[in-house]
Design an enzyme around this catalytic site. Sequence first.
Site, PDB file in Angstrom:
ATOM      1  N   GLY A 196       0.798  -1.221   0.000  1.00 33.51           N
ATOM      2  CA  GLY A 196       0.000   0.000   0.000  1.00 33.51           C
ATOM      3  C   GLY A 196       0.830   1.269   0.000  1.00 33.51           C
ATOM      4  O   GLY A 196       1.985   1.268  -0.418  1.00 33.51           O
ATOM      5  N   GLU A 224      -5.748  -7.944  -6.439  1.00 31.05           N
ATOM      6  CA  GLU A 224      -5.399  -7.658  -5.048  1.00 31.05           C
ATOM      7  C   GLU A 224      -4.159  -6.778  -5.030  1.00 31.05           C
ATOM      8  O   GLU A 224      -3.090  -7.191  -5.487  1.00 31.05           O
ATOM      9  CB  GLU A 224      -5.121  -8.957  -4.279  1.00 31.05           C
ATOM     10  CG  GLU A 224      -6.376  -9.671  -3.861  1.00 31.05           C
ATOM     11  CD  GLU A 224      -7.139 -10.212  -5.062  1.00 31.05           C
ATOM     12  OE1 GLU A 224      -8.345  -9.928  -5.194  1.00 31.05           O
ATOM     13  OE2 GLU A 224      -6.506 -10.891  -5.897  1.00 31.05           O
ATOM     14  N   LEU A 225      -4.280  -5.597  -4.482  1.00 32.52           N
ATOM     15  CA  LEU A 225      -3.191  -4.608  -4.486  1.00 32.52           C
ATOM     16  C   LEU A 225      -1.914  -5.183  -3.856  1.00 32.52           C
ATOM     17  O   LEU A 225      -1.922  -5.625  -2.698  1.00 32.52           O
ATOM     18  CB  LEU A 225      -3.643  -3.360  -3.710  1.00 32.52           C
ATOM     19  CG  LEU A 225      -2.650  -2.186  -3.733  1.00 32.52           C
ATOM     20  CD1 LEU A 225      -2.514  -1.613  -5.136  1.00 32.52           C
ATOM     21  CD2 LEU A 225      -3.077  -1.108  -2.750  1.00 32.52           C
ATOM     22  N   ASP A 226      -0.802  -5.145  -4.602  1.00 32.11           N
ATOM     23  CA  ASP A 226       0.523  -5.577  -4.118  1.00 32.11           C
ATOM     24  C   ASP A 226       0.570  -7.045  -3.716  1.00 32.11           C
ATOM     25  O   ASP A 226       1.420  -7.463  -2.935  1.00 32.11           O
ATOM     26  CB  ASP A 226       0.996  -4.698  -2.948  1.00 32.11           C
ATOM     27  CG  ASP A 226       1.126  -3.240  -3.355  1.00 32.11           C
ATOM     28  OD1 ASP A 226       1.414  -2.982  -4.541  1.00 32.11           O
ATOM     29  OD2 ASP A 226       0.932  -2.355  -2.504  1.00 32.11           O
ATOM     30  N   GLU A 227      -0.357  -7.831  -4.257  1.00 29.32           N
ATOM     31  CA  GLU A 227      -0.419  -9.252  -3.909  1.00 29.32           C
ATOM     32  C   GLU A 227      -0.083 -10.159  -5.090  1.00 29.32           C
ATOM     33  O   GLU A 227      -0.157 -11.381  -4.981  1.00 29.32           O
ATOM     34  CB  GLU A 227      -1.835  -9.611  -3.405  1.00 29.32           C
ATOM     35  CG  GLU A 227      -2.228  -8.988  -2.093  1.00 29.32           C
ATOM     36  CD  GLU A 227      -1.624  -9.717  -0.897  1.00 29.32           C
ATOM     37  OE1 GLU A 227      -1.120 -10.844  -1.076  1.00 29.32           O
ATOM     38  OE2 GLU A 227      -1.653  -9.142   0.201  1.00 29.32           O
TER      39      GLU A 227
END
Lengths: 284, 284, 284, 284
Positions: free
Chosen positions: D201, D226-229
């Site tokens: 994030g 999924e953010l940064d996943e």
Amino acid sequence: MQKITILIHCEDQKGIIASVTNYIAGIEGNIIYLDQHVDANENVFFMRLECEFSTQNWDLELIKKDFQANLADKFNMSWEIYTQEYKPRMALFISKYDHCLYDLLGRYSAGELPLEIPLIISNHEDLKGVAQRFDIPFHHVPFTKNIKEEGEKQQIALLKEYDINFIVLARYMQIITPKLIELYKNRIINIHHSFLPAFPGAKPYHSAFARGVKIIGATSHYVTEELDEGPIIEQDITRVSHSHSIEDFIVKGRDLERSVLARAVKLHAERKTMVYNNKTVIFS
Amino acid sequence: MQKITILIHCEDQKGIIASVTNYIAGIEGNIIYLDQHVDANENVFFMRLECEFSTQNWDLELIKKDFQANLADKFNMSWEIYTQEYKPRMALFISKYDHCLYDLLGRYSAGELPLEIPLIISNHEDLKGVAQRFDIPFHHVPFTKNIKEEGEKQQIALLKEYDINFIVLARYMQIITPKLIELYKNRIINIHHSFLPAFPGAKPYHSAFARGVKIIGATSHYVTEELDEGPIIEQDITRVSHSHSIEDFIVKGRDLERSVLARAVKLHAERKTMVYNNKTVIFS
Amino acid sequence: MQKITILIHCEDQKGIIASVTNYIAGIEGNIIYLDQHVDANENVFFMRLECEFSTQNWDLELIKKDFQANLADKFNMSWEIYTQEYKPRMALFISKYDHCLYDLLGRYSAGELPLEIPLIISNHEDLKGVAQRFDIPFHHVPFTKNIKEEGEKQQIALLKEYDINFIVLARYMQIITPKLIELYKNRIINIHHSFLPAFPGAKPYHSAFARGVKIIGATSHYVTEELDEGPIIEQDITRVSHSHSIEDFIVKGRDLERSVLARAVKLHAERKTMVYNNKTVIFS
Amino acid sequence: MQKITILIHCEDQKGIIASVTNYIAGIEGNIIYLDQHVDANENVFFMRLECEFSTQNWDLELIKKDFQANLADKFNMSWEIYTQEYKPRMALFISKYDHCLYDLLGRYSAGELPLEIPLIISNHEDLKGVAQRFDIPFHHVPFTKNIKEEGEKQQIALLKEYDINFIVLARYMQIITPKLIELYKNRIINIHHSFLPAFPGAKPYHSAFARGVKIIGATSHYVTEELDEGPIIEQDITRVSHSHSIEDFIVKGRDLERSVLARAVKLHAERKTMVYNNKTVIFS
């Protein structure tokens, strides 16, 4: 607020740190960074300070005079004082390799380097276009065995014309003349594509490959008359294996050369390097 | 010659460095190492000095009293002074993993660690033989949920009996009780087998494998009541790839755990760590 | 399940991989690891395989004969086959430094090394106690210029008596004789305390300090008659600065020596190294 | 000589390597590189080959058809074949940060990246001049919460118009829409300025500073919803200390971001990445 950087070296003596810090306190300065080093073998003291002053009654020349009279004379110090605004003027010497050039100009354009680049000198025309892309004056100065003297003369004239403080050899493939080295003592930075003192001289990646090393390196150093023997500023390495060819070494090496040279240039421009006895003190 | 190490922290104020260095000069001390740090956000000043004194008229208790009266009071300093001879007494807490234990005892036996190890406590009998090999008293203190209080009581009694200064959890697989943490505040060192704050808690190598990371790490930190949230002393990493299994992660991790913990222990024993605001200042 | 490791090298030819993998499939083996390398300059092919076989009708000697007749002869291969159970027997040669010794014995005792250590030979009595701690037979074999021949004779007799497969020089401070090198060709591992080929020979940390390098290293290599010129197995480095003394270099270097030697020993014991043309192929 | 790269994945089965290498041998190909991996948990087989063919009778489409019919069908393989000449077309998405942009364009101009850059899209006008310096079409596509749909429509139209194969987010400060992610599945590369999964994030350097870590990192990954996943391609780290401010973290981090992103871009363009189960296989 006015911020200055002070570099000092002198024979090691009792009470230096106290005298210096007292002196700064006495002229109403606030020390925001202090690092010192004693070379125990050589009995030499080195110090780097950053100090803040309120701008009232600020007069750099007065401070310098005062510093000499009331502190430096007492300890027989060599010293330099720089204001934060001061940006050294750097000349780039290049030949045909463009990776360090692109990297330095990219960082410069991105505002990462506290310096000016008013001049690029090359012994070839090939990279003129890169200089133009970044709007930096490019001068072609031929340089071979036969025209060394003429080349040197042109180089020195350009360096003077552009008021250059230090020189960076970004994979410049020619030997620098003793006269120029003398003129820019401890102010010419080279990048050598090996982990010095391993593999000095020509074709280090070929030698590293032949030896079967598992790690290759790059070394940035100040230029002295002895080839690849000058004071080392920065080094770094990367792993290689049997699966890598000489070409792979060269490609991986380009990344090392880029970053090691950029770090050395930044350290020099930030006044974090001091040279003594063919070695460097690198302040954090 | 008598050599001492001084650690100071206090609110940041103008003229501290000058006052401290003056003070040392005034009592005929020679500063051979000085490093300082200002936490600009918290406005806290940290300093570590090493000083030499001629042994004539040397009296540590007198110096301490004088230091308090003539320097520390003025700046409202917290400070500690250690002589070079002083070796802190360390207790090892272990369970069944032996790699950190062998590493620390090997380094200790090889004379690399400036400390004493008079006590090993384990919640299992398994590694008693290793302690015996190195001639170190081993005490089995069972510790489970149900007998926590009894275990804690025994631990504290042993720590007192052996006059322990700090505790190292060498892959001790139990939670330390709040009471013991309070007794040994900033003096219990743990090694966690991940690159914190990634993968806190149990089975970090399994989580790292599941996430597909390309680098794994280990973290040494002081123990606080929040699991794996204490001030970080040292971290290190190693590369992994898709070709490594969880078992490979564990094997590679053992090497990290070993060296990261050994470095943290050495830093602590050399009085190079200071804790503030759940972070560490680590002097060089 | 029976698991075997196969190492192959031969002149590079079309279709080798297909032939080998076909052959394994033909004898009902399942390849669980395959890595290969072609030295394009020398036109040599290297391969390492791990294969699983159901244990029914399993007969290693039969497989070896069949492998020779139906595959190796065709390509004029040099090859070795090892079962998973096989643990090579390693002799440690030591002098007075104990850090690599403690590290290797600690790892060995912790079950990290797939080998046996039935013998320690030293030219001094100093570290006899360490060997005893770990219950390993220790033999004092004096070795100086004048008694070289006698020393060599004793060494060879002990190596034979203990049925030793390979030798590790854990900071053994004597030159190995040509006869012993010949007997254990590519099976004597040394640790040199520099980043070879920089600083071969004696006192490398002193030379590194004098040169002002920013990185020091350690190198593990197979011993050949040319001092510090043998095939490199593993290297690693650590950063140093102007603030480090020669003593600091030595302390930091001990950590490098330890881990680089341990990695080389493990690679050798796991049959992941092949030597060709004074270089190594190191399989992953 | 014609050189091709083949990527294969399928369920793991006995005899795949033999079948593939046989097949290549059968069509007169010479394998010059082979690497394979089995995900033992998921029972999936991955392989990357580089093969050379004499150019007589060379017909890529015929080979592809033959490969499908005579090999891929049998093992139910997913596969891709690329000729050496093929250079994927990459779009750069940028906002206001220019360091990754300068780095990638510098490497591209220096001929280090086997790809084309026909398009730069930005949600700001600020860096238009940089694109112009390197003669690359620049399109300003505003993108905020309110005009997401319009922005997405323009982005997709441009990507189509310029026939883009993959997208690189060079510190693009906007969320990519699910529709675009779906269109370019496993073909959008992001650089995140932390050592994921630590500090996902916004403002990771601030979080790292607050936690007092001793190492910071950067992570390049494929973008998923999924953010940064998403699947991690490459990571790297650098050391920090108590003496570094958040600003220092950011400056040091720029160097990491640059090199980690450049390495990920190169791996992708060289067809050395395969994605499975939210993880990557990265061939050497």
